[in-house]
Motif scaffolding. Structure first.
Motif, PDB file in Angstrom:
ATOM      1  N   GLN A  30      40.053 -64.257-112.118  1.00  0.00           N
ATOM      2  CA  GLN A  30      40.145 -65.062-111.015  1.00  0.00           C
ATOM      3  C   GLN A  30      40.414 -64.005-109.343  1.00  0.00           C
ATOM      4  OE1 GLN A  30      43.955 -66.931-111.380  1.00  0.00           O
ATOM      5  NE2 GLN A  30      43.071 -68.981-112.023  1.00  0.00           N
ATOM      6  N   LYS A  31      40.770 -63.011-110.236  1.00  0.00           N
ATOM      7  CA  LYS A  31      40.399 -62.178-108.156  1.00  0.00           C
ATOM      8  C   LYS A  31      39.366 -61.759-108.049  1.00  0.00           C
ATOM      9  CE  LYS A  31      42.322 -57.809-106.308  1.00  0.00           C
ATOM     10  NZ  LYS A  31      43.137 -56.603-106.026  1.00  0.00           N
ATOM     11  N   LEU A  32      38.743 -62.018-108.909  1.00  0.00           N
ATOM     12  CA  LEU A  32      37.046 -61.519-109.184  1.00  0.00           C
ATOM     13  C   LEU A  32      35.746 -62.348-109.174  1.00  0.00           C
ATOM     14  CD1 LEU A  32      37.358 -58.635-113.003  1.00  0.00           C
ATOM     15  CD2 LEU A  32      36.595 -58.039-110.025  1.00  0.00           C
ATOM     16  N   GLU A  33      36.623 -63.521-109.232  1.00  0.00           N
ATOM     17  CA  GLU A  33      35.891 -64.697-109.181  1.00  0.00           C
ATOM     18  C   GLU A  33      35.999 -64.473-107.440  1.00  0.00           C
ATOM     19  OE1 GLU A  33      37.001 -68.080-111.711  1.00  0.00           O
ATOM     20  OE2 GLU A  33      35.232 -66.821-113.176  1.00  0.00           O
ATOM     21  N   GLY A  83      29.811 -59.120-111.202  1.00  0.00           N
ATOM     22  CA  GLY A  83      28.890 -59.380-112.715  1.00  0.00           C
ATOM     23  C   GLY A  83      29.554 -59.468-114.545  1.00  0.00           C
ATOM     24  N   LYS A  84      29.197 -57.663-114.279  1.00  0.00           N
ATOM     25  CA  LYS A  84      29.552 -56.901-115.889  1.00  0.00           C
ATOM     26  C   LYS A  84      31.848 -57.110-115.745  1.00  0.00           C
ATOM     27  CE  LYS A  84      25.928 -53.892-114.841  1.00  0.00           C
ATOM     28  NZ  LYS A  84      25.061 -52.459-115.102  1.00  0.00           N
ATOM     29  N   GLU A  85      32.331 -56.798-114.515  1.00  0.00           N
ATOM     30  CA  GLU A  85      34.361 -56.382-114.666  1.00  0.00           C
ATOM     31  C   GLU A  85      33.966 -58.186-115.228  1.00  0.00           C
ATOM     32  OE1 GLU A  85      36.631 -54.543-114.776  1.00  0.00           O
ATOM     33  OE2 GLU A  85      34.336 -53.252-115.159  1.00  0.00           O
ATOM     34  N   ILE A  86      33.390 -59.331-114.812  1.00  0.00           N
ATOM     35  CA  ILE A  86      33.926 -60.640-115.246  1.00  0.00           C
ATOM     36  C   ILE A  86      33.321 -60.996-116.975  1.00  0.00           C
ATOM     37  CG2 ILE A  86      32.946 -63.316-114.797  1.00  0.00           C
ATOM     38  CD1 ILE A  86      33.247 -62.597-111.742  1.00  0.00           C
ATOM     39  N   LYS A  87      32.277 -60.295-117.192  1.00  0.00           N
ATOM     40  CA  LYS A  87      32.183 -60.634-118.867  1.00  0.00           C
ATOM     41  C   LYS A  87      32.657 -59.890-119.840  1.00  0.00           C
ATOM     42  CE  LYS A  87      27.526 -61.644-117.882  1.00  0.00           C
ATOM     43  NZ  LYS A  87      25.851 -61.142-118.207  1.00  0.00           N
ATOM     44  N   ARG A  88      33.546 -57.860-119.218  1.00  0.00           N
ATOM     45  CA  ARG A  88      34.113 -57.506-119.880  1.00  0.00           C
ATOM     46  C   ARG A  88      35.413 -58.758-120.467  1.00  0.00           C
ATOM     47  NH1 ARG A  88      38.336 -54.225-118.813  1.00  0.00           N
ATOM     48  NH2 ARG A  88      38.235 -54.722-116.629  1.00  0.00           N
ATOM     49  N   ILE A  89      35.753 -59.185-118.746  1.00  0.00           N
ATOM     50  CA  ILE A  89      36.982 -59.889-119.028  1.00  0.00           C
ATOM     51  C   ILE A  89      37.386 -60.641-120.089  1.00  0.00           C
ATOM     52  CG2 ILE A  89      38.841 -60.533-117.127  1.00  0.00           C
ATOM     53  CD1 ILE A  89      38.685 -58.583-115.648  1.00  0.00           C
ATOM     54  N   GLU A  90      36.090 -61.521-119.558  1.00  0.00           N
ATOM     55  CA  GLU A  90      36.773 -62.817-120.364  1.00  0.00           C
ATOM     56  C   GLU A  90      35.899 -62.827-121.653  1.00  0.00           C
ATOM     57  OE1 GLU A  90      32.687 -64.392-118.913  1.00  0.00           O
ATOM     58  OE2 GLU A  90      33.704 -65.771-117.375  1.00  0.00           O
ATOM     59  N   GLY A  91      35.359 -61.687-122.407  1.00  0.00           N
ATOM     60  CA  GLY A  91      35.895 -61.002-123.828  1.00  0.00           C
ATOM     61  C   GLY A  91      37.110 -60.784-124.136  1.00  0.00           C
TER      62      GLY A  91
END
Length: 122
Positions: A30-33, A83-91
């Motif tokens: 959420q913070k990254l978003e 964007g890359k961090e969000i994808k990593r965290i979603e994984g």
């Protein structure tokens, strides 16, 4: 029976840990978003500016003039990183959810086994 109780407690503790990890990981996402939305807003503002507009960067208590191309590159770079961090965290969230669900099933199965053993003894 006591051994099953200890195992149930250990499984429950692991499940609780997974839930806590999931909660903290979701908060990080959420913070990254939020940061992503801020940077997209800055990117939209840059698009509205004329080519000769002055751009300033806040560094501590001082506003420093910044080159437009440098500022645009910095924002684009941040957006790419976020964007890359969000994808990593979603994984990571997906992995935690799978592990948590597996642990929950183990707890349920052990509880069921303990209940059946309790009924047989009664």
């Amino acid at each position: 029976m006591a051994e099953d109780q200890k195992q149930l407690q250990a499984l429950s503790d692991e499940y609780t840990k997974y839930q806590e990890d999931l909660q903290s990981t979701v908060l990080a996402r959420q913070k990254l978003e939020s940061q992503e939305q801020e940077n997209k807003g800055v990117q939209r503002e840059f698009a509205k500016l004329s080519e000769d507009a002055n751009i300033y960067k806040l560094v501590g208590p001082v506003l420093l003039k910044q080159d437009r191309s440098e500022a645009v590159l910095a924002v684009d770079g941040r957006l790419e990183f976020i964007g890359k961090e969000i994808k990593r965290i979603e994984g990571r969230i997906k992995d935690i959810q799978q592990s948590s669900e597996q642990k929950k099933m183990e707890v349920y199965q052990l509880q069921t086994k303990m209940q059946q053993e309790g009924q047989v003894k009664a």
